[in-house]
Design a protein around this motif. Structure first.
Motif, PDB file in Angstrom:
ATOM      1  N   ALA A 126       2.815   0.663  -5.393  1.00  0.00           N
ATOM      2  CA  ALA A 126       4.035  -0.100  -5.149  1.00  0.00           C
ATOM      3  C   ALA A 126       4.557  -0.728  -6.438  1.00  0.00           C
ATOM      4  N   MET A 127       3.665  -1.244  -7.240  1.00  0.00           N
ATOM      5  CA  MET A 127       4.072  -1.864  -8.508  1.00  0.00           C
ATOM      6  C   MET A 127       4.664  -0.836  -9.459  1.00  0.00           C
ATOM      7  N   ALA A 128       4.095   0.364  -9.447  1.00  0.00           N
ATOM      8  CA  ALA A 128       4.562   1.415 -10.351  1.00  0.00           C
ATOM      9  C   ALA A 128       5.792   2.133  -9.802  1.00  0.00           C
ATOM     10  N   GLY A 129       6.112   1.890  -8.536  1.00  0.00           N
ATOM     11  CA  GLY A 129       7.249   2.564  -7.927  1.00  0.00           C
ATOM     12  C   GLY A 129       6.980   4.023  -7.638  1.00  0.00           C
ATOM     13  N   TYR A 187     -12.335  -0.902  -9.923  1.00  0.00           N
ATOM     14  CA  TYR A 187     -12.072  -0.045  -8.769  1.00  0.00           C
ATOM     15  C   TYR A 187     -13.384   0.481  -8.179  1.00  0.00           C
ATOM     16  N   ARG A 188     -14.272   0.922  -9.045  1.00  0.00           N
ATOM     17  CA  ARG A 188     -15.541   1.501  -8.583  1.00  0.00           C
ATOM     18  C   ARG A 188     -16.449   0.467  -7.931  1.00  0.00           C
ATOM     19  N   ALA A 189     -16.233  -0.812  -8.242  1.00  0.00           N
ATOM     20  CA  ALA A 189     -17.049  -1.869  -7.655  1.00  0.00           C
ATOM     21  C   ALA A 189     -16.581  -2.247  -6.247  1.00  0.00           C
ATOM     22  N   LEU A 190     -15.425  -1.740  -5.827  1.00  0.00           N
ATOM     23  CA  LEU A 190     -14.865  -2.073  -4.518  1.00  0.00           C
ATOM     24  C   LEU A 190     -15.371  -1.126  -3.436  1.00  0.00           C
ATOM     25  N   ASN A 191     -15.283  -1.585  -2.177  1.00  0.00           N
ATOM     26  CA  ASN A 191     -15.597  -0.667  -1.080  1.00  0.00           C
ATOM     27  C   ASN A 191     -14.376   0.215  -0.833  1.00  0.00           C
ATOM     28  N   SER A 192     -14.493   1.221   0.013  1.00  0.00           N
ATOM     29  CA  SER A 192     -13.405   2.189   0.188  1.00  0.00           C
ATOM     30  C   SER A 192     -12.138   1.545   0.737  1.00  0.00           C
ATOM     31  N   SER A 193     -12.273   0.567   1.602  1.00  0.00           N
ATOM     32  CA  SER A 193     -11.101  -0.123   2.146  1.00  0.00           C
ATOM     33  C   SER A 193     -10.362  -0.887   1.040  1.00  0.00           C
ATOM     34  N   GLN A 194     -11.120  -1.566   0.208  1.00  0.00           N
ATOM     35  CA  GLN A 194     -10.537  -2.308  -0.909  1.00  0.00           C
ATOM     36  C   GLN A 194      -9.897  -1.366  -1.923  1.00  0.00           C
ATOM     37  N   GLN A 195     -10.538  -0.214  -2.158  1.00  0.00           N
ATOM     38  CA  GLN A 195      -9.964   0.765  -3.076  1.00  0.00           C
ATOM     39  C   GLN A 195      -8.611   1.234  -2.574  1.00  0.00           C
ATOM     40  N   GLY A 196      -8.516   1.506  -1.264  1.00  0.00           N
ATOM     41  CA  GLY A 196      -7.249   1.928  -0.682  1.00  0.00           C
ATOM     42  C   GLY A 196      -6.172   0.874  -0.841  1.00  0.00           C
ATOM     43  N   ALA A 197      -6.532  -0.375  -0.602  1.00  0.00           N
ATOM     44  CA  ALA A 197      -5.573  -1.476  -0.741  1.00  0.00           C
ATOM     45  C   ALA A 197      -5.115  -1.608  -2.191  1.00  0.00           C
ATOM     46  N   LEU A 198      -6.048  -1.489  -3.120  1.00  0.00           N
ATOM     47  CA  LEU A 198      -5.693  -1.577  -4.537  1.00  0.00           C
ATOM     48  C   LEU A 198      -4.742  -0.456  -4.940  1.00  0.00           C
ATOM     49  N   LEU A 199      -5.009   0.739  -4.459  1.00  0.00           N
ATOM     50  CA  LEU A 199      -4.130   1.868  -4.765  1.00  0.00           C
ATOM     51  C   LEU A 199      -2.732   1.665  -4.182  1.00  0.00           C
ATOM     52  N   GLU A 200      -2.656   1.081  -2.989  1.00  0.00           N
ATOM     53  CA  GLU A 200      -1.351   0.786  -2.380  1.00  0.00           C
ATOM     54  C   GLU A 200      -0.568  -0.187  -3.252  1.00  0.00           C
ATOM     55  N   VAL A 201      -1.234  -1.248  -3.695  1.00  0.00           N
ATOM     56  CA  VAL A 201      -0.573  -2.256  -4.536  1.00  0.00           C
ATOM     57  C   VAL A 201      -0.142  -1.645  -5.861  1.00  0.00           C
TER      58      VAL A 201
END
Length: 118
Positions: A102-105, A85-99
């Motif tokens: 969603a997976m965790a409900g 997560y820390r290696a990603l840019n802020s846009s990628q971090q946001g996308a990862l958090l969205e996924v």
């Protein structure tokens, strides 16, 4: 961020090298300070306190990452996920958090967006 990285950034910001830092730390030679900066060794409590004074930061700021890496409640997968997560840019971090949300409900809390100036 690992302690060595934090120390390197602080040293660079203050224009200090390992020799400069070593003069301010009790019982620490240049080789020892270099090992801290590279992340090969960890300073002791007294040395951490001296590093914090040298850099003008709270000792807790130096220890926060170290404490989280030693957290026995975290699994290796959690550590790996956090590092990725820390290696990603802020846009990628946001996308990862969205996924992940969603997976965790679960719903992801969002910071309120700033309104455009009129």
């Amino acid at each position: 961020m690992p302690l060595g990285t934090t120390l390197r950034l602080l040293a660079k910001a203050r224009g200090m090298n390992a020799a400069d830092i070593a003069t301010a730390i009790p019982r620490a030679g240049v080789a020892t300070v270099s090992a801290w900066l590279q992340g090969d060794k960890l300073p002791g409590k007294d040395q951490l306190d001296a590093l914090a004074r040298t850099f003008g930061v709270p000792a807790g700021a130096l220890l926060s990452e170290l404490a989280s890496t030693l957290d026995p409640a975290r699994t290796q997968g959690e550590h790996d996920l956090l590092a990725a997560y820390r290696a990603l840019n802020s846009s990628q971090q946001g996308a990862l958090l969205e996924v992940a949300s969603a997976m965790a409900g679960t719903k992801r809390s969002r910071a309120p967006r700033k309104k455009a100036a009129r």
